[in-house]
Design an enzyme around this catalytic site. Structure first.
Site, PDB file in Angstrom:
ATOM      1  N   ARG A 133       0.785  -1.476  -0.226  1.00  0.00           N
ATOM      2  CA  ARG A 133      -0.077   0.241   0.438  1.00  0.00           C
ATOM      3  C   ARG A 133       1.002   1.148  -0.013  1.00  0.00           C
ATOM      4  O   ARG A 133       0.407   2.923   0.190  1.00  0.00           O
ATOM      5  CB  ARG A 133      -1.471  -0.183   1.098  1.00  0.00           C
ATOM      6  CG  ARG A 133      -2.106  -1.007   0.873  1.00  0.00           C
ATOM      7  CD  ARG A 133      -3.393  -0.874   1.787  1.00  0.00           C
ATOM      8  NE  ARG A 133      -4.132  -2.051   1.612  1.00  0.00           N
ATOM      9  CZ  ARG A 133      -4.340  -3.152   2.089  1.00  0.00           C
ATOM     10  NH1 ARG A 133      -3.338  -3.193   3.267  1.00  0.00           N
ATOM     11  NH2 ARG A 133      -5.078  -4.323   1.784  1.00  0.00           N
TER      12      ARG A 133
ATOM     13  N   THR B 279       1.721  -5.469   4.592  1.00  0.00           N
ATOM     14  CA  THR B 279       0.819  -5.339   2.610  1.00  0.00           C
ATOM     15  C   THR B 279       0.822  -3.864   3.239  1.00  0.00           C
ATOM     16  O   THR B 279       0.624  -3.154   2.293  1.00  0.00           O
ATOM     17  CB  THR B 279      -0.272  -5.461   2.544  1.00  0.00           C
ATOM     18  OG1 THR B 279      -1.164  -6.086   3.961  1.00  0.00           O
ATOM     19  CG2 THR B 279       0.152  -7.367   2.241  1.00  0.00           C
TER      20      THR B 279
ATOM     21  N   ASP C 209     -15.722 -11.874  10.608  1.00  0.00           N
ATOM     22  CA  ASP C 209     -14.882 -11.181  10.095  1.00  0.00           C
ATOM     23  C   ASP C 209     -14.487  -9.589  10.074  1.00  0.00           C
ATOM     24  O   ASP C 209     -14.686  -8.762   8.888  1.00  0.00           O
ATOM     25  CB  ASP C 209     -13.953 -12.218   8.964  1.00  0.00           C
ATOM     26  CG  ASP C 209     -13.016 -12.031   8.306  1.00  0.00           C
ATOM     27  OD1 ASP C 209     -12.373 -11.556   9.473  1.00  0.00           O
ATOM     28  OD2 ASP C 209     -13.050 -11.285   7.487  1.00  0.00           O
TER      29      ASP C 209
ATOM     30  N   LYS D 288     -16.888  -1.910   8.979  1.00  0.00           N
ATOM     31  CA  LYS D 288     -17.072  -3.095   7.694  1.00  0.00           C
ATOM     32  C   LYS D 288     -18.591  -3.640   8.040  1.00  0.00           C
ATOM     33  O   LYS D 288     -19.167  -3.476   7.277  1.00  0.00           O
ATOM     34  CB  LYS D 288     -16.687  -4.372   8.127  1.00  0.00           C
ATOM     35  CG  LYS D 288     -15.188  -5.059   7.231  1.00  0.00           C
ATOM     36  CD  LYS D 288     -15.008  -5.577   7.597  1.00  0.00           C
ATOM     37  CE  LYS D 288     -13.486  -6.384   6.533  1.00  0.00           C
ATOM     38  NZ  LYS D 288     -12.676  -7.866   6.673  1.00  0.00           N
TER      39      LYS D 288
ATOM     40  N   TRP E 258     -10.209  -2.242   4.067  1.00  0.00           N
ATOM     41  CA  TRP E 258      -9.230  -1.489   4.175  1.00  0.00           C
ATOM     42  C   TRP E 258      -9.316  -0.088   3.958  1.00  0.00           C
ATOM     43  O   TRP E 258      -8.233   0.624   4.118  1.00  0.00           O
ATOM     44  CB  TRP E 258      -7.826  -1.880   4.283  1.00  0.00           C
ATOM     45  CG  TRP E 258      -8.247  -2.857   2.636  1.00  0.00           C
ATOM     46  CD1 TRP E 258      -8.558  -3.543   1.607  1.00  0.00           C
ATOM     47  CD2 TRP E 258      -7.468  -1.413   1.622  1.00  0.00           C
ATOM     48  NE1 TRP E 258      -8.112  -3.696   0.321  1.00  0.00           N
ATOM     49  CE2 TRP E 258      -7.924  -2.773  -0.220  1.00  0.00           C
ATOM     50  CE3 TRP E 258      -6.573  -0.116   1.522  1.00  0.00           C
ATOM     51  CZ2 TRP E 258      -7.419  -2.209  -1.292  1.00  0.00           C
ATOM     52  CZ3 TRP E 258      -6.733   0.014   0.518  1.00  0.00           C
ATOM     53  CH2 TRP E 258      -6.677  -0.520  -1.228  1.00  0.00           C
TER      54      TRP E 258
END
Length: 500
Positions: free
Chosen positions: A79, A123, A271, A299, A347
């Protein structure tokens, strides 16, 4: 937020200034950074390019020599880099932190952050502040113990570590409700009995930190959000609230010590981790007084507004996307609940527009069924979900840009798209909101109304993070267009740079 040269009145005249092509055709999630007219951008598998930010001329190209073990749940993404003191910093898929000379791309130091053979990987872009390089970790799908670490920018020596899973107290308050007050259907008596038998699972309880922290320098405080517990769906292995998973956390910048936290979803078995990075801005408290606040796009489909002095929740927004059967427990055959496991807000970083006082978020709507199966810790870098979440064939998936009034929680406007949205959005002082779609469209909306003012198709998924910058008095907008592994959007290898 800045750059008024490109605005709602003239954005129709936006054209490509140049296109920079990398040699890696794979998922692109980079946020290019421009310093002194040089753009630094990254690709999957940890390549870095330094290019002229006005012309696209390449200065250097670094390819990370990957170690033997690389584990990543959601694509070989990167990223972006951080830049400070003539150095460029990158976290790698084999869980290393590397510092390069910004002028030459030569490696200055290279340190191991964690053990990739245990499922750790990187990441996220690092964050540099006060000569400290801050970085979290991926690995919540592999039974890791999450953390945020600080390294010395000069030599890579570790300064402190904050573990997102405390050794004691990770059971929490046994909260039967989520942050919005809804019953989560927990069997707390059974959980307490199981916890009394075995509470040693904190070492594999997950809690990755996917995205950049925000730093309040005046208060010397680092703010970040923590991802899901491990295993994702099989909660019997981890009785309790599973702190600090699915939480907003504040720690001391100098010592890495705990200050406060707020948990959105206790004992998460869907999740629905906290992953979009927090935004620091002033907000209205319940009495209408302006105070230092923290925003997070969940989320769950809510924007959460917090008091920066104590982590407390001031308000949460109206749901930005459909919610159905909230907190129905996963079953062996599959239970339908919305939002699906990707959200809501994935994200994807939100934007805050201080002129309109709107938080603008990218959302996805992916109807899913949640399936659970008993699963002991498999060890090493093996995926450990304890079940599966499956999209429902025949049910339409789509995306939504939602603009939320942070001082009321009301949704001001929505802009729907044909495909789920993942990536980043950018609000500018020119009254614009830029974002991309998986079909390659890179768009500008009027940030007051959500009306589409401009669009350009990049030929591959526009799923990176758009940035605005100035070189030689001219404003540019850059967007990586390489698609996305997680949602399988068309891959490419280009960064498009636009100007009037």
């Amino acid at each position: 937020y800045g750059g008024k040269q490109i605005n709602a009145g003239n954005v129709k005249n936006l054209r490509p200034a140049f296109v920079f092509q990398t040699e890696v055709v794979e998922s692109m999630e980079t946020a290019p950074i421009v310093v002194d007219g040089v753009m630094y951008l990254t690709t999957s598998y940890n390549h870095i390019y330094a290019v002229d930010a006005a012309t696209g001329k390449q200065f250097w190209h670094y390819k990370h020599k990957m170690g033997p073990v690389t584990t990543f749940c959601c694509g070989p993404n990167n990223r972006g880099v951080a830049i400070s003191g003539g150095k460029v910093f990158i976290g790698t898929l084999d869980a290393r932190l590397v510092a390069l000379d910004a002028k030459t791309g030569n490696v200055l130091w290279n340190v191991q952050i964690a053990d990739p053979e245990k499922g750790y990987s990187e990441t996220m872009s690092p964050t540099v502040i006060d000569n400290k390089v801050l970085i979290g970790t991926n690995g919540g799908e592999y039974g890791i113990r999450g953390f945020v670490k600080a390294f010395n920018a000069d030599d890579g020596k570790e300064i402190w570590t904050f573990f997102t899973i405390p050794e004691k107290g990770h059971e929490g308050k046994w909260d039967p409700k989520d942050a919005t007050g809804r019953d989560m259907k927990r069997d707390i008596a059974a959980e307490k009995a199981a916890f009394a038998k075995d509470s040693s699972f904190w070492q594999t309880l997950g809690g990755g930190v996917w995205m950049n922290p925000s730093v309040d320098l005046k208060a010397r405080t680092v703010w970040f959000v923590v991802g899901n517990p491990s295993p994702d769906l099989y909660g019997a292995e981890r009785p309790g609230d599973n702190l600090y998973t699915d939480s907003l956390v504040a720690i001391d910048l100098d010592k890495g010590t705990y200050k406060c936290h707020f948990q959105y979803v206790a004992h998460d078995v869907w999740d629905l981790d906290a992953v979009s990075p927090p935004i620091l801005t002033d907000v209205k408290d319940k009495s209408g007084k302006m105070i230092p606040g923290v925003l997070h796009g969940g989320k769950t489909g809510h924007v959460y507004v917090h008091d920066r002095s104590n982590c407390n929740l001031i308000r949460f927004s109206e749901a930005m996307i459909p919610q159905e059967n909230m907190w129905v427990l996963p079953t062996a055959t599959g239970a339908r609940m919305l939002p699906g496991a990707n959200g809501g807000v994935e994200w994807s970083p939100m934007s805050f527009d201080p002129t309109t006082r709107l938080a603008i978020a990218l959302n996805l709507h992916q109807p899913m069924t949640y399936h659970v199966e008993a699963a002991k810790y498999p060890g090493g870098s093996k995926l450990w979900l304890g079940g599966a979440f499956k999209v429902i064939p025949g049910e339409k998936q789509w995306g939504r840009v939602a603009a939320v009034e942070v001082d009321t929680g009301k949704i001001r406007w929505k802009h729907d798209t044909e495909q789920p949205l993942i990536g980043g959005g950018l609000a500018t002082a020119g009254g614009l909101y830029f974002f991309g779609e998986g079909n390659g469209d890179f768009n500008a909306l009027d940030s007051k109304t959500g009306k589409k003012l401009w669009s350009f198709n990049c030929g591959a998924g526009a799923n990176a993070m758009p940035v605005s910058y100035m070189v030689g008095g001219k404003q540019f907008i850059a967007m990586g267009c390489g698609g996305n592994t997680q949602l399988d959007f068309k891959r490419g290898n280009s960064v498009f740079v636009f100007a009037l």
